[in-house]
Design a protein around this motif. Structure first.
Motif, PDB file in Angstrom:
ATOM      1  N   LEU A  33     -18.555  45.911 115.872  1.00  8.74           N
ATOM      2  CA  LEU A  33     -18.355  44.472 115.764  1.00  8.74           C
ATOM      3  C   LEU A  33     -16.869  44.113 115.687  1.00  8.74           C
ATOM      4  O   LEU A  33     -16.433  43.115 116.249  1.00  8.74           O
ATOM      5  CB  LEU A  33     -19.077  43.928 114.528  1.00  8.74           C
ATOM      6  N   VAL A  34     -16.124  44.942 114.986  1.00  2.93           N
ATOM      7  CA  VAL A  34     -14.681  44.720 114.859  1.00  2.93           C
ATOM      8  C   VAL A  34     -13.987  44.972 116.198  1.00  2.93           C
ATOM      9  O   VAL A  34     -13.053  44.270 116.579  1.00  2.93           O
ATOM     10  CB  VAL A  34     -14.095  45.631 113.752  1.00  2.93           C
ATOM     11  N   GLY A  35     -14.463  45.990 116.932  1.00  7.46           N
ATOM     12  CA  GLY A  35     -13.864  46.327 118.211  1.00  7.46           C
ATOM     13  C   GLY A  35     -12.587  47.119 118.026  1.00  7.46           C
ATOM     14  O   GLY A  35     -12.065  47.283 116.919  1.00  7.46           O
ATOM     15  N   ALA A  36     -12.076  47.613 119.125  1.00  7.50           N
ATOM     16  CA  ALA A  36     -10.834  48.398 119.083  1.00  7.50           C
ATOM     17  C   ALA A  36     -10.054  48.181 120.369  1.00  7.50           C
ATOM     18  O   ALA A  36     -10.610  48.285 121.468  1.00  7.50           O
ATOM     19  CB  ALA A  36     -11.156  49.882 118.910  1.00  7.50           C
ATOM     20  N   CYS A  37      -8.807  47.851 120.234  1.00  8.03           N
ATOM     21  CA  CYS A  37      -7.942  47.655 121.403  1.00  8.03           C
ATOM     22  C   CYS A  37      -7.644  49.004 122.060  1.00  8.03           C
ATOM     23  O   CYS A  37      -7.268  49.957 121.384  1.00  8.03           O
ATOM     24  CB  CYS A  37      -6.647  46.980 120.982  1.00  8.03           C
ATOM     25  N   LYS A  38      -7.839  49.060 123.375  1.00  7.44           N
ATOM     26  CA  LYS A  38      -7.603  50.289 124.123  1.00  7.44           C
ATOM     27  C   LYS A  38      -6.349  50.192 124.998  1.00  7.44           C
ATOM     28  O   LYS A  38      -6.106  51.031 125.872  1.00  7.44           O
ATOM     29  CB  LYS A  38      -8.821  50.614 124.980  1.00  7.44           C
ATOM     30  N   CYS A  39      -5.551  49.165 124.799  1.00  9.97           N
ATOM     31  CA  CYS A  39      -4.335  48.979 125.597  1.00  9.97           C
ATOM     32  C   CYS A  39      -3.280  50.027 125.241  1.00  9.97           C
ATOM     33  O   CYS A  39      -3.264  50.540 124.108  1.00  9.97           O
ATOM     34  CB  CYS A  39      -3.745  47.593 125.350  1.00  9.97           C
ATOM     35  N   PRO A  40      -2.377  50.356 126.183  1.00 10.31           N
ATOM     36  CA  PRO A  40      -1.252  51.242 125.854  1.00 10.31           C
ATOM     37  C   PRO A  40      -0.437  50.666 124.700  1.00 10.31           C
ATOM     38  O   PRO A  40      -0.307  49.442 124.548  1.00 10.31           O
ATOM     39  CB  PRO A  40      -0.442  51.268 127.154  1.00 10.31           C
ATOM     40  N   GLY A  90       2.561  50.276 124.125  1.00 15.94           N
ATOM     41  CA  GLY A  90       3.776  49.502 124.411  1.00 15.94           C
ATOM     42  C   GLY A  90       3.545  48.047 124.732  1.00 15.94           C
ATOM     43  O   GLY A  90       4.494  47.253 124.739  1.00 15.94           O
ATOM     44  N   LEU A  91       2.293  47.647 124.979  1.00 17.37           N
ATOM     45  CA  LEU A  91       2.040  46.254 125.339  1.00 17.37           C
ATOM     46  C   LEU A  91       2.180  45.333 124.128  1.00 17.37           C
ATOM     47  O   LEU A  91       1.709  45.654 123.043  1.00 17.37           O
ATOM     48  CB  LEU A  91       0.639  46.110 125.928  1.00 17.37           C
ATOM     49  N   PRO A  92       2.817  44.166 124.311  1.00 18.64           N
ATOM     50  CA  PRO A  92       3.030  43.268 123.166  1.00 18.64           C
ATOM     51  C   PRO A  92       1.751  42.584 122.698  1.00 18.64           C
ATOM     52  O   PRO A  92       1.630  42.200 121.535  1.00 18.64           O
ATOM     53  CB  PRO A  92       4.040  42.249 123.697  1.00 18.64           C
ATOM     54  N   ILE A  93       0.772  42.373 123.608  1.00 25.92           N
ATOM     55  CA  ILE A  93      -0.492  41.736 123.231  1.00 25.92           C
ATOM     56  C   ILE A  93      -1.643  42.509 123.855  1.00 25.92           C
ATOM     57  O   ILE A  93      -1.463  43.270 124.803  1.00 25.92           O
ATOM     58  CB  ILE A  93      -0.561  40.261 123.691  1.00 25.92           C
ATOM     59  N   CYS A  94      -2.833  42.306 123.295  1.00 29.00           N
ATOM     60  CA  CYS A  94      -4.028  42.959 123.825  1.00 29.00           C
ATOM     61  C   CYS A  94      -4.478  42.262 125.101  1.00 29.00           C
ATOM     62  O   CYS A  94      -4.628  41.033 125.132  1.00 29.00           O
ATOM     63  CB  CYS A  94      -5.147  42.932 122.789  1.00 29.00           C
ATOM     64  N   VAL A  95      -4.690  43.041 126.163  1.00 32.76           N
ATOM     65  CA  VAL A  95      -5.186  42.485 127.423  1.00 32.76           C
ATOM     66  C   VAL A  95      -6.514  43.118 127.834  1.00 32.76           C
ATOM     67  O   VAL A  95      -7.086  42.756 128.851  1.00 32.76           O
ATOM     68  CB  VAL A  95      -4.150  42.687 128.559  1.00 32.76           C
ATOM     69  N   CYS A  96      -7.005  44.070 127.023  1.00 30.56           N
ATOM     70  CA  CYS A  96      -8.227  44.784 127.402  1.00 30.56           C
ATOM     71  C   CYS A  96      -9.486  44.090 126.896  1.00 30.56           C
ATOM     72  O   CYS A  96     -10.595  44.412 127.325  1.00 30.56           O
ATOM     73  CB  CYS A  96      -8.191  46.223 126.891  1.00 30.56           C
ATOM     74  N   GLY A 155     -10.715  44.362 123.975  1.00 29.36           N
ATOM     75  CA  GLY A 155     -11.440  45.276 123.115  1.00 29.36           C
ATOM     76  C   GLY A 155     -11.601  44.804 121.686  1.00 29.36           C
ATOM     77  O   GLY A 155     -12.368  45.380 120.933  1.00 29.36           O
ATOM     78  N   GLN A 156     -10.884  43.758 121.312  1.00 29.78           N
ATOM     79  CA  GLN A 156     -10.988  43.274 119.947  1.00 29.78           C
ATOM     80  C   GLN A 156     -12.242  42.423 119.778  1.00 29.78           C
ATOM     81  O   GLN A 156     -12.530  41.560 120.608  1.00 29.78           O
ATOM     82  CB  GLN A 156      -9.741  42.476 119.578  1.00 29.78           C
TER      83      GLN A 156
END
Length: 304
Positions: free
Chosen positions: A250-257, A259-265, A267-268
């Protein structure tokens, strides 16, 4: 269903109430009403509480305890059925589920949960469905062994299942004696009764407890308002693991590299953990109520 005084020591009472943040105007569902201990404390903090339980004895006892409060409603059902049972109040500010069997259910011989008192091998929390005796008689040996191994984490599940099928017990003490015969005396556990895990597995199977938990965890997004919290108290490693994994999903997890300034995947998720680790009972509570020793409380909040 026998009548009994439903006097139950509420586990992790203060911790649960504080983490659910009850208050005036908030609506909280107590999905395992039991004796009404958690509900009484939530009402005392100003919340409106819808108490749900499949056990008619518990519903009657809790209603006698807090039913005069106009902010309380008691409803028959299981916590896995909350989307239906509480549809008219959803979404709510909080959901509480205290898993497992209550002290009065264990202590009343006629309920058939205890391997220490003689009674019919029943184990149903409500009035419907198969009894434990019927489950033993109807399931084949392989399936019975699977139930005992997976739900009871019992390493002697196969010989226990074989002996249960052979004996087909209909009384609790009779079933406990069958388990004793099936497990070598030198392998009996030192801290718990040799039949503990088998009785636990039968109870969980009879009441479909893991299925109910799966249904609840799947429904949480529709049950809670933004800012609403869900609290689950478990007593079994399988249950706690399910809750932990479901909350993480439910919380999710960001899988972005990194170095990225914001989450784009994307996953949150829409939830945040309120408890990073499970909350356990204090030493003082365990001393006063040994059954709280295995309790684990986890809380999650809907954030968007």
């Amino acid at each position: 269903m026998p009548s009994l005084a439903f006097s139950h020591q509420t586990v992790l009472l203060n911790e649960t109430v504080e983490l659910l943040q009850p208050g005036a105007g908030k609506v909280i569902i107590d999905g395992t009403l039991g004796g009404g201990g958690h509900t009484e404390a939530l009402l005392a903090r100003g919340a409106t509480v819808v108490g749900v339980d499949r056990d008619p004895v518990a519903l009657a006892a809790a209603t006698a305890r807090v039913g005069s409060n106009p902010r309380f409603q008691a409803r028959a059902g299981t916590f896995g059925e909350l989307p239906r049972v509480a549809a008219d109040v959803l979404p709510v500010d909080g959901v509480l589920v205290d898993l497992g069997v209550s002290s009065p259910q264990l202590d009343e011989a006629e309920r058939g949960f205890s391997f220490m008192k003689d009674g019919p091998l029943d184990m149903r929390m409500g009035a419907e469905g198969r009894t434990a005796a019927e489950l033993i008689a109807e399931e084949d040996e392989r399936e019975l062994a699977r139930i005992i191994y997976e739900l009871g984490e019992e390493s002697f599940s196969r010989p226990i299942a074989r002996e249960l099928k052979r004996a087909k017990p209909t009384r609790t003490l009779e079933a406990a004696e069958v388990v004793k015969r099936a497990v070598p005396r030198k392998a009996w556990p030192k801290r718990i009764h040799v039949a503990t895990k088998t009785f636990q597995a039968l109870r969980m199977a009879v009441n479909g407890e893991l299925d109910q938990l799966d249904a609840l965890l799947t429904a949480l997004p529709q049950l809670l308002k933004v800012g609403g919290r869900a609290a689950v108290i478990s007593f079994h490693s399988l249950e706690d693991r399910k809750v932990k994994e479901a909350f993480r999903a439910l919380v999710g997890a960001c899988k972005c590299p990194s170095g990225l300034p914001i989450c784009v995947c994307g996953g949150q998720g829409d939830f945040a953990l309120v408890t990073k680790k499970a909350v356990a009972a204090s030493e003082a509570e365990v001393e006063a109520n040994p059954r709280s020793r295995s309790a684990h409380l986890r809380v999650v909040e809907k954030t968007r």
